[in-house]
Design an enzyme around this catalytic site. Structure first.
Site, PDB file in Angstrom:
ATOM      1  N   ASN A   1       0.654  -1.264   0.113  1.00 21.26           N
ATOM      2  CA  ASN A   1       0.014   0.190   0.026  1.00 21.26           C
ATOM      3  C   ASN A   1       0.778   1.232   0.021  1.00 21.26           C
ATOM      4  O   ASN A   1       0.594   2.374  -0.718  1.00 21.26           O
ATOM      5  CB  ASN A   1      -0.804  -0.037   1.135  1.00 21.26           C
ATOM      6  CG  ASN A   1      -2.170  -1.043   0.822  1.00 21.26           C
ATOM      7  OD1 ASN A   1      -3.095  -0.670   0.022  1.00 21.26           O
ATOM      8  ND2 ASN A   1      -1.810  -2.121   1.603  1.00 21.26           N
TER       9      ASN A   1
ATOM     10  N   ASN B   1      -6.370   5.177   8.951  1.00 17.76           N
ATOM     11  CA  ASN B   1      -5.979   3.777   8.961  1.00 17.76           C
ATOM     12  C   ASN B   1      -6.575   2.961   7.870  1.00 17.76           C
ATOM     13  O   ASN B   1      -8.109   3.295   7.394  1.00 17.76           O
ATOM     14  CB  ASN B   1      -6.205   3.078  10.341  1.00 17.76           C
ATOM     15  CG  ASN B   1      -6.163   1.660  10.439  1.00 17.76           C
ATOM     16  OD1 ASN B   1      -4.993   1.342  10.105  1.00 17.76           O
ATOM     17  ND2 ASN B   1      -6.992   0.789  10.821  1.00 17.76           N
TER      18      ASN B   1
ATOM     19  N   HIS C   1      -8.054  -0.860   6.645  1.00 24.30           N
ATOM     20  CA  HIS C   1      -8.119  -2.090   7.241  1.00 24.30           C
ATOM     21  C   HIS C   1      -8.977  -3.209   6.267  1.00 24.30           C
ATOM     22  O   HIS C   1      -9.961  -2.553   5.400  1.00 24.30           O
ATOM     23  CB  HIS C   1      -9.098  -1.935   8.623  1.00 24.30           C
ATOM     24  CG  HIS C   1      -9.316  -3.381   9.087  1.00 24.30           C
ATOM     25  ND1 HIS C   1      -8.291  -4.207   9.578  1.00 24.30           N
ATOM     26  CD2 HIS C   1     -10.491  -4.062   9.709  1.00 24.30           C
ATOM     27  CE1 HIS C   1      -8.674  -5.391  10.101  1.00 24.30           C
ATOM     28  NE2 HIS C   1      -9.965  -5.312  10.067  1.00 24.30           N
TER      29      HIS C   1
ATOM     30  N   GLU D   1      -7.669  -2.426  -2.113  1.00 26.94           N
ATOM     31  CA  GLU D   1      -7.099  -1.655  -1.205  1.00 26.94           C
ATOM     32  C   GLU D   1      -5.877  -0.475  -1.870  1.00 26.94           C
ATOM     33  O   GLU D   1      -6.166   0.513  -1.444  1.00 26.94           O
ATOM     34  CB  GLU D   1      -6.033  -2.417  -0.080  1.00 26.94           C
ATOM     35  CG  GLU D   1      -6.922  -3.063   0.900  1.00 26.94           C
ATOM     36  CD  GLU D   1      -5.994  -3.792   1.890  1.00 26.94           C
ATOM     37  OE1 GLU D   1      -6.413  -3.550   3.013  1.00 26.94           O
ATOM     38  OE2 GLU D   1      -4.901  -4.331   1.635  1.00 26.94           O
TER      39      GLU D   1
HETATM   40  C1  GAR Z   1      -3.236  -4.411   4.500  1.00 28.57           C
HETATM   41  O1  GAR Z   1      -4.071  -5.517   3.937  1.00 28.57           O
HETATM   42  C2  GAR Z   1      -3.985  -3.540   5.485  1.00 28.57           C
HETATM   43  O2  GAR Z   1      -5.358  -3.468   5.186  1.00 28.57           O
HETATM   44  C3  GAR Z   1      -3.719  -4.421   6.724  1.00 28.57           C
HETATM   45  O3  GAR Z   1      -2.171  -5.022   6.456  1.00 28.57           O
HETATM   46  C4  GAR Z   1      -1.894  -5.082   4.967  1.00 28.57           C
HETATM   47  C5  GAR Z   1      -0.808  -4.209   4.794  1.00 28.57           C
HETATM   48  O4  GAR Z   1      -0.322  -4.861   3.608  1.00 28.57           O
HETATM   49  N1  GAR Z   1      -3.858  -3.715   7.751  1.00 28.57           N
HETATM   50  C6  GAR Z   1      -4.639  -4.356   8.915  1.00 28.57           C
HETATM   51  O5  GAR Z   1      -4.763  -5.451   9.019  1.00 28.57           O
HETATM   52  C7  GAR Z   1      -4.817  -3.549  10.262  1.00 28.57           C
HETATM   53  N2  GAR Z   1      -5.373  -4.098  11.064  1.00 28.57           N
HETATM   54  P1  GAR Z   1       0.947  -4.118   2.893  1.00 28.57           P
HETATM   55  O6  GAR Z   1       2.180  -3.902   4.014  1.00 28.57           O
HETATM   56  O7  GAR Z   1       1.482  -4.960   1.734  1.00 28.57           O
HETATM   57  O8  GAR Z   1       0.540  -2.613   2.434  1.00 28.57           O
END
Ligand code: GAR
Length: 201
Positions: A16, A109, A111, A181
């Site tokens: 992200n 944030n 999620h 996302e």
């Molecule tokens: C994402 O799916 C985000 O939504 C989640 O961690 C992942 C990070 O992916 N966040 C949570 O679960 C927060 N509770 P990335 O490191 O590849 O961006």
């Protein structure tokens, strides 16, 4: 148009974060990432940030530190970059008011579940399992403000429903969720920057 200053906080892969970097480089997001903060040394996102020439800061919680102490120090680091917004893009530590109180209405944030569902870790896996158990028919993602210590809870900025197909493996669902996302996070940051500009005009 003035660019919004962002600090992006990560704990892992940083896909992200990469989506934000790409949107800025493509000039489709009027922002600048002042720093990327990770709470783990191993986070691949740190490499992504370095590759993009963004300052990185690794802040691991010491065993002798309590949560509040760690969060107060973290807030001091983030404040140095004077961010308009702090983006939690896969930040997997629960933040206390010591941190949150320093950035009112400015912490965003992401999620990988709909509001009120599957807070905390492994949300996609838990949604996939709930679908197998016929407890849910779809899942989703959301981007929200962080007003307090509630886990993955707070005023919702945007959300999107994501289909789960009967033949989906967990990996299929993870891939679909992450793709959505990347788009939704960038769109939401953009929208929030524009709204904040309007309110300050
Ligand atoms: C994402 O799916 C985000 O939504 C989640 O961690 C992942 C990070 O992916 N966040 C949570 O679960 C927060 N509770 P990335 O490191 O590849 O961006």
């Amino acid at each position: 148009m003035k660019k919004a200053s962002l600090v992006v906080m990560i704990s892992g892969n940083g896909s992200n974060l990469q989506a934000i970097i790409d949107a800025i480089q493509a000039e489709s997001l009027p922002a600048e990432i002042k720093a990327v903060i990770s709470n783990t040394r191993e986070a691949y996102g740190v490499e992504r940030a370095k590759r993009a020439g963004i300052p990185t800061f690794i802040k691991v919680k010491r065993k002798d530190q309590d949560r509040e102490q760690y969060d107060a120090e973290l807030a001091e680091i983030v404040k140095m970059y004077r961010p308009d917004f702090v983006i939690l893009a896969g930040w997997m530590r629960i933040l206390s008011m010591e941190f949150i109180g320093a950035f009112p209405n400015r912490i965003i944030n992401l999620h990988p579940a709909l509001p009120g569902t599957f807070p905390g870790v492994n949300a996609i896996e838990r949604a996939w399992q709930a679908f197998q158990n016929k407890e849910i028919s779809h899942t989703g993602i959301m981007v929200h403000l962080v007003p307090d210590e509630g886990v993955d809870l707070g005023p919702v900025l945007t959300q999107k429903i994501i289909e789960i197909k009967p033949q989906d493996t967990l990996e299929d669902l993870e891939k679909r969720v992450h793709q959505c996302e990347h788009e939704l996070l960038v769109e939401t940051i953009h929208k929030t920057i524009l709204q904040s500009e309007e309110s300050h005009a």
